[in-house]
Every structure is written in structure tokens, then in C-alpha cells.
Scaffold this motif. Sequence first.
Motif, mmCIF file in Angstrom:
data_model
loop_
_atom_site.group_PDB
_atom_site.id
_atom_site.type_symbol
_atom_site.label_atom_id
_atom_site.label_comp_id
_atom_site.label_asym_id
_atom_site.label_seq_id
_atom_site.Cartn_x
_atom_site.Cartn_y
_atom_site.Cartn_z
ATOM 1 N N PRO A 1 0.805 -1.230 0.000
ATOM 2 C CA PRO A 1 0.000 0.000 0.000
ATOM 3 C C PRO A 1 0.833 1.272 0.000
ATOM 4 O O PRO A 1 0.548 2.215 -0.730
ATOM 5 C CB PRO A 1 -0.827 -0.134 1.286
ATOM 6 N N ARG A 2 1.896 1.308 0.810
ATOM 7 C CA ARG A 2 2.718 2.526 0.878
ATOM 8 C C ARG A 2 3.550 2.708 -0.385
ATOM 9 O O ARG A 2 3.743 3.833 -0.854
ATOM 10 C CB ARG A 2 3.635 2.476 2.095
ATOM 11 N N ALA A 3 4.074 1.612 -0.946
ATOM 12 C CA ALA A 3 4.837 1.719 -2.192
ATOM 13 C C ALA A 3 3.942 2.221 -3.319
ATOM 14 O O ALA A 3 4.340 3.081 -4.116
ATOM 15 C CB ALA A 3 5.449 0.369 -2.550
ATOM 16 N N ASN A 4 2.727 1.696 -3.389
ATOM 17 C CA ASN A 4 1.800 2.135 -4.431
ATOM 18 C C ASN A 4 1.418 3.601 -4.252
ATOM 19 O O ASN A 4 1.336 4.360 -5.224
ATOM 20 C CB ASN A 4 0.545 1.259 -4.414
ATOM 21 N N ARG A 5 1.178 4.010 -3.005
ATOM 22 C CA ARG A 5 0.806 5.400 -2.756
ATOM 23 C C ARG A 5 1.956 6.342 -3.135
ATOM 24 O O ARG A 5 1.741 7.384 -3.758
ATOM 25 C CB ARG A 5 0.427 5.598 -1.290
ATOM 26 N N THR A 6 3.174 5.968 -2.780
ATOM 27 C CA THR A 6 4.335 6.778 -3.129
ATOM 28 C C THR A 6 4.502 6.883 -4.636
ATOM 29 O O THR A 6 4.693 7.973 -5.187
ATOM 30 C CB THR A 6 5.605 6.181 -2.511
ATOM 31 N N THR A 7 4.440 5.745 -5.304
ATOM 32 C CA THR A 7 4.671 5.712 -6.745
ATOM 33 C C THR A 7 3.608 6.492 -7.501
ATOM 34 O O THR A 7 3.923 7.315 -8.377
ATOM 35 C CB THR A 7 4.699 4.250 -7.234
ATOM 36 N N GLU A 8 2.337 6.260 -7.174
ATOM 37 C CA GLU A 8 1.257 6.946 -7.889
ATOM 38 C C GLU A 8 1.263 8.447 -7.618
ATOM 39 O O GLU A 8 0.964 9.252 -8.507
ATOM 40 C CB GLU A 8 -0.092 6.332 -7.508
ATOM 41 N N LEU A 9 1.616 8.834 -6.397
ATOM 42 C CA LEU A 9 1.686 10.257 -6.072
ATOM 43 C C LEU A 9 2.796 10.935 -6.870
ATOM 44 O O LEU A 9 2.603 12.019 -7.438
ATOM 45 C CB LEU A 9 1.933 10.430 -4.576
ATOM 46 N N ALA A 10 3.957 10.299 -6.938
ATOM 47 C CA ALA A 10 5.076 10.869 -7.699
ATOM 48 C C ALA A 10 4.719 11.004 -9.175
ATOM 49 O O ALA A 10 5.019 12.030 -9.810
ATOM 50 C CB ALA A 10 6.316 9.993 -7.521
ATOM 51 N N LYS A 11 4.087 9.992 -9.736
ATOM 52 C CA LYS A 11 3.711 10.030 -11.147
ATOM 53 C C LYS A 11 2.701 11.142 -11.434
ATOM 54 O O LYS A 11 2.819 11.878 -12.423
ATOM 55 C CB LYS A 11 3.140 8.668 -11.564
ATOM 56 N N GLU A 12 1.695 11.275 -10.564
ATOM 57 C CA GLU A 12 0.651 12.269 -10.815
ATOM 58 C C GLU A 12 1.177 13.690 -10.655
ATOM 59 O O GLU A 12 0.834 14.578 -11.449
ATOM 60 C CB GLU A 12 -0.537 12.034 -9.884
ATOM 61 N N LEU A 13 2.016 13.925 -9.665
ATOM 62 C CA LEU A 13 2.601 15.256 -9.516
ATOM 63 C C LEU A 13 3.445 15.609 -10.734
ATOM 64 O O LEU A 13 3.447 16.756 -11.203
ATOM 65 C CB LEU A 13 3.448 15.314 -8.245
ATOM 66 N N SER A 14 4.163 14.614 -11.258
ATOM 67 C CA SER A 14 4.952 14.840 -12.466
ATOM 68 C C SER A 14 4.054 15.152 -13.661
ATOM 69 O O SER A 14 4.346 16.052 -14.454
ATOM 70 C CB SER A 14 5.811 13.607 -12.758
ATOM 71 N N ARG A 15 2.934 14.420 -13.786
ATOM 72 C CA ARG A 15 1.992 14.684 -14.876
ATOM 73 C C ARG A 15 1.459 16.116 -14.829
ATOM 74 O O ARG A 15 1.167 16.725 -15.854
ATOM 75 C CB ARG A 15 0.806 13.716 -14.799
ATOM 76 N N GLN A 16 1.313 16.645 -13.627
ATOM 77 C CA GLN A 16 0.773 17.988 -13.458
ATOM 78 C C GLN A 16 1.826 19.081 -13.636
ATOM 79 O O GLN A 16 1.553 20.256 -13.407
ATOM 80 C CB GLN A 16 0.116 18.116 -12.083
ATOM 81 N N GLY A 17 3.016 18.677 -14.051
ATOM 82 C CA GLY A 17 4.050 19.651 -14.361
ATOM 83 C C GLY A 17 4.948 20.032 -13.214
ATOM 84 O O GLY A 17 5.720 20.989 -13.324
ATOM 85 N N CYS A 18 4.881 19.299 -12.111
ATOM 86 C CA CYS A 18 5.721 19.603 -10.952
ATOM 87 C C CYS A 18 7.086 18.915 -11.081
ATOM 88 O O CYS A 18 7.221 17.907 -11.760
ATOM 89 C CB CYS A 18 5.049 19.136 -9.664
ATOM 90 N N LYS A 19 8.071 19.478 -10.438
ATOM 91 C CA LYS A 19 9.374 18.834 -10.325
ATOM 92 C C LYS A 19 9.311 17.896 -9.115
ATOM 93 O O LYS A 19 8.961 18.330 -8.019
ATOM 94 C CB LYS A 19 10.466 19.881 -10.141
ATOM 95 N N VAL A 20 9.638 16.635 -9.324
ATOM 96 C CA VAL A 20 9.449 15.631 -8.275
ATOM 97 C C VAL A 20 10.756 14.899 -7.991
ATOM 98 O O VAL A 20 11.409 14.385 -8.912
ATOM 99 C CB VAL A 20 8.367 14.607 -8.679
#
Length: 225
Positions: free
Chosen positions: A19-38
Motif C-alpha cells: 500500500p505505501r509503495a503504491n501510494r508513493t509511486t502513484e503520487l510521484a507520477k501524478e505530480l509529475s503529470r501535473q508539471g511539478c518537479k518531483v
Amino acid sequence: MPKRSFLIVSSSFFPQNSPRANRTTELAKELSRQGCKVSVLTPYSPEQDALAEEFGIDLVDAPGRAWPEVPLSSGPLRIPMRALRRALLMTFDFPSIQWTLRVPRALSQMAKHDVLISIAAPHSVHWGVARAHSQEGFPASVWLADCGDPYMGQENDSFRPAPYFKYAEKAFCRRADAICVPVEGAKEAYYPEFREKIHVIPQGFNFSDYEYLKGTSPQQDCVVR
């Protein structure tokens, strides 16, 4: 307008399946999609390279060698080894307590970000960030602590942690600018004095990133990376 920068601190990341690995990974991907530096501070694995390149994520290896768990054994040592493993967990949060050392050491070397997001479990990730937050040079303007169950108020374990861990939990709750939980019902398990800081952010997945392995019936369909 400059890109907003995020630093995510987590003990687990792709390709781990938790659960924590998935939450970390999906959060990083979505922030990147939104144009943020991650940037993601996590134990490094070569399997992470392709995903990091695809989404433009900067991976930072958490320093230090992982502490080994007490091995489970069979035969006459099975019960003593299990008892030792449980005793170390409940009295010292071993081996997860290592993150209270590894996280501050890593954060002291990192450039400034707009937002730092620490992800539990283990909760010692938050404790490590709290230690770094108490020192000069904290590498973020805002700290968000992402949690599931609290450490002290958890109800999914038959054994309670030692009562002195409440000081570590209260320290991170006090220092974090906000605490994030995945469901509304989780708020009540936290110390009352910090509930105003708690915000609900549900777990999210972008299923277009996944391939489907079809079984013989719809009930057997499963999602795989």
C-alpha cells in the motif's frame, strides 16, 4: 511561473508491491503529470530507472545499509525467535527505527523544495523528518505527513507499542504543517489536539498505466504492472 517542486520521502517505492509503495509511486507520477518537479528519497533499485525516466522523477538513494530483521526459523527456535522479533518491534520499533537516522542524514544534503511529503508506514519515516525539521537547513517550505493508521492508535495489531513512542508520534504531528489520511474515519484514531491538521486525500491510481491479465472469468481478472 516556476514549477512547484516536491520531495517525497518513503521507505518503499516501485517495484515493491505494498500500500505505501503504491501510494508513493502513484503520487510521484501524478505530480509529475501535473508539471511539478518531483524528487523521491527512497532505497534505490535499478528497476526504478525506466519509470523515473518516463515521468521525469529524480530518484535519491536513502543512505545507509538496511538493518536486517530477526529471521523467522522453524524447529525448536521458532517460538524464541518469534518472541525476540516481536519484543524488538514493540520496544524499539526495530528494524524500522533506522529511518530516524537515515532520513535526517539524507535531508541534510538536499536542496530546498517547495513541499516535502513523508509517507508512512513505517512511522519512523515521519520521526526522521521531524528530527531534520528541528535542525537548520530543512529542505522544504512546507511539510505534509501522509499516514494511514496512527502508530499509537492503531487497532490492527494485537500488541500495543511501548507507551513512550507517543512522544515520537506527537513530535511529528506537532511539527508537520498538515497530516494526510486516506479515509475520513481515520481522523478519530489520532490525538485530539492534532485533528484540525488532518486532511483526507484518497488513494488514487491511473489505470491507463496498467496492463490487464485476463483470466478465464471476470472475477479472475487482475491488474499487473
